[in-house]
Scaffold this motif. Structure first.
Motif, mmCIF file in Angstrom:
data_model
loop_
_atom_site.group_PDB
_atom_site.id
_atom_site.type_symbol
_atom_site.label_atom_id
_atom_site.label_comp_id
_atom_site.label_asym_id
_atom_site.label_seq_id
_atom_site.Cartn_x
_atom_site.Cartn_y
_atom_site.Cartn_z
ATOM 1 N N LEU A 5 0.833 -1.197 0.000
ATOM 2 C CA LEU A 5 0.000 0.000 0.000
ATOM 3 C C LEU A 5 0.869 1.248 0.000
ATOM 4 N N THR A 6 0.439 2.233 -0.766
ATOM 5 C CA THR A 6 1.151 3.485 -0.789
ATOM 6 C C THR A 6 0.230 4.664 -0.537
ATOM 7 N N GLY A 7 -1.050 4.446 -0.572
ATOM 8 C CA GLY A 7 -1.963 5.559 -0.379
ATOM 9 C C GLY A 7 -3.407 5.129 -0.358
ATOM 10 N N PRO A 8 -4.303 6.107 -0.354
ATOM 11 C CA PRO A 8 -5.732 5.803 -0.210
ATOM 12 C C PRO A 8 -6.332 5.018 -1.374
ATOM 13 N N VAL A 9 -5.853 5.206 -2.590
ATOM 14 C CA VAL A 9 -6.416 4.454 -3.719
ATOM 15 C C VAL A 9 -6.039 2.980 -3.598
ATOM 16 N N ALA A 10 -4.785 2.699 -3.273
ATOM 17 C CA ALA A 10 -4.352 1.313 -3.070
ATOM 18 C C ALA A 10 -5.135 0.666 -1.934
ATOM 19 N N SER A 11 -5.359 1.401 -0.869
ATOM 20 C CA SER A 11 -6.149 0.879 0.256
ATOM 21 C C SER A 11 -7.582 0.575 -0.158
ATOM 22 N N GLU A 12 -8.153 1.436 -0.972
ATOM 23 C CA GLU A 12 -9.528 1.224 -1.431
ATOM 24 C C GLU A 12 -9.612 0.037 -2.383
ATOM 25 N N ILE A 13 -8.628 -0.126 -3.260
ATOM 26 C CA ILE A 13 -8.588 -1.296 -4.140
ATOM 27 C C ILE A 13 -8.555 -2.565 -3.295
ATOM 28 N N THR A 14 -7.698 -2.591 -2.294
ATOM 29 C CA THR A 14 -7.581 -3.749 -1.415
ATOM 30 C C THR A 14 -8.901 -4.029 -0.711
ATOM 31 N N ARG A 15 -9.493 -3.007 -0.133
ATOM 32 C CA ARG A 15 -10.757 -3.172 0.606
ATOM 33 C C ARG A 15 -11.846 -3.742 -0.295
ATOM 34 N N ARG A 16 -11.976 -3.199 -1.492
ATOM 35 C CA ARG A 16 -13.037 -3.640 -2.400
ATOM 36 C C ARG A 16 -12.826 -5.073 -2.895
ATOM 37 N N LEU A 17 -11.588 -5.427 -3.210
ATOM 38 C CA LEU A 17 -11.336 -6.785 -3.692
ATOM 39 C C LEU A 17 -11.556 -7.815 -2.587
ATOM 40 N N ILE A 18 -11.196 -7.480 -1.372
ATOM 41 C CA ILE A 18 -11.460 -8.390 -0.250
ATOM 42 C C ILE A 18 -12.962 -8.562 -0.059
ATOM 43 N N ALA A 59 -12.798 -20.191 -9.424
ATOM 44 C CA ALA A 59 -12.835 -21.600 -9.835
ATOM 45 C C ALA A 59 -13.834 -21.781 -10.982
ATOM 46 N N GLY A 60 -13.387 -22.421 -12.048
ATOM 47 C CA GLY A 60 -14.241 -22.673 -13.198
ATOM 48 C C GLY A 60 -14.414 -21.491 -14.133
ATOM 49 N N GLN A 61 -13.778 -20.366 -13.829
ATOM 50 C CA GLN A 61 -13.879 -19.193 -14.693
ATOM 51 C C GLN A 61 -12.648 -19.082 -15.582
ATOM 52 N N ASN A 62 -12.851 -18.534 -16.775
ATOM 53 C CA ASN A 62 -11.712 -18.285 -17.649
ATOM 54 C C ASN A 62 -11.080 -16.936 -17.298
ATOM 55 N N ARG A 63 -9.977 -16.621 -17.964
ATOM 56 C CA ARG A 63 -9.223 -15.402 -17.667
ATOM 57 C C ARG A 63 -10.078 -14.149 -17.828
ATOM 58 N N VAL A 64 -10.882 -14.078 -18.864
ATOM 59 C CA VAL A 64 -11.712 -12.897 -19.105
ATOM 60 C C VAL A 64 -12.760 -12.733 -18.002
ATOM 61 N N GLN A 65 -13.393 -13.811 -17.602
ATOM 62 C CA GLN A 65 -14.394 -13.743 -16.534
ATOM 63 C C GLN A 65 -13.766 -13.266 -15.220
ATOM 64 N N ARG A 66 -12.567 -13.733 -14.941
ATOM 65 C CA ARG A 66 -11.867 -13.321 -13.724
ATOM 66 C C ARG A 66 -11.535 -11.838 -13.766
ATOM 67 N N GLN A 67 -11.032 -11.368 -14.899
ATOM 68 C CA GLN A 67 -10.697 -9.957 -15.012
ATOM 69 C C GLN A 67 -11.947 -9.083 -14.939
ATOM 70 N N ARG A 68 -13.032 -9.556 -15.503
ATOM 71 C CA ARG A 68 -14.286 -8.807 -15.403
ATOM 72 C C ARG A 68 -14.758 -8.692 -13.961
ATOM 73 N N ALA A 69 -14.583 -9.740 -13.172
ATOM 74 C CA ALA A 69 -14.982 -9.702 -11.765
ATOM 75 C C ALA A 69 -14.155 -8.666 -10.999
ATOM 76 N N VAL A 70 -12.860 -8.626 -11.262
ATOM 77 C CA VAL A 70 -11.994 -7.624 -10.623
ATOM 78 C C VAL A 70 -12.407 -6.225 -11.089
ATOM 79 N N ASN A 71 -12.581 -6.051 -12.387
ATOM 80 C CA ASN A 71 -12.980 -4.746 -12.921
ATOM 81 C C ASN A 71 -14.322 -4.287 -12.360
ATOM 82 N N ALA A 72 -15.261 -5.202 -12.181
ATOM 83 C CA ALA A 72 -16.574 -4.841 -11.635
ATOM 84 C C ALA A 72 -16.447 -4.314 -10.205
ATOM 85 N N ALA A 73 -15.578 -4.930 -9.424
ATOM 86 C CA ALA A 73 -15.381 -4.488 -8.040
ATOM 87 C C ALA A 73 -14.754 -3.097 -7.972
ATOM 88 N N LEU A 74 -14.038 -2.714 -9.029
ATOM 89 C CA LEU A 74 -13.302 -1.447 -9.033
ATOM 90 C C LEU A 74 -13.825 -0.458 -10.066
#
Length: 94
Positions: A5-18, A59-74
């Motif tokens: 972590l280096t700042g508030p944006v990194a902290s928010e990314i972490t919080r949302r992904l968790i 589990a059971g998701q392809n690379r695109v589905q996984r990236q979409r899940a991360v992008n949706a959270a952020l």
């Protein structure tokens, strides 16, 4: 769980992904300093990130589905604050 972590944006990314993906491993790295002088560099900092995430959610998701899940959270951070996001997303055991 590792974070760089280096700042508030990194902290928010972490919080949302968790909250969204309940990862067993998460690394959030601010790569903004490596992009000074390049297109998309934000003088406020915290504009370029790398994320490594391991989650049972993938589990059971392809690379695109996984990236979409991360992008949706952020989504709003990506639209307004984060210029670039590198994602390495895996299910446990991969």
């Amino acid at each position: 769980m590792a974070t760089h972590l280096t700042g508030p944006v990194a902290s928010e990314i972490t919080r949302r992904l968790i909250a969204a993906l309940d990862p067993t491993h998460l690394t959030v790295r601010d790569d903004s300093a490596m992009h000074r002088g390049h297109a998309g560099h934000d003088p406020r900092g915290e504009s370029h990130f790398s994320v490594e995430i391991v989650s049972p959610h993938f589990a059971g998701q392809n690379r695109v589905q996984r990236q979409r899940a991360v992008n949706a959270a952020l989504a709003d951070l990506l639209a307004d604050r984060v210029h670039a996001l590198s994602i390495k997303a895996r299910a446990p055991g991969e």
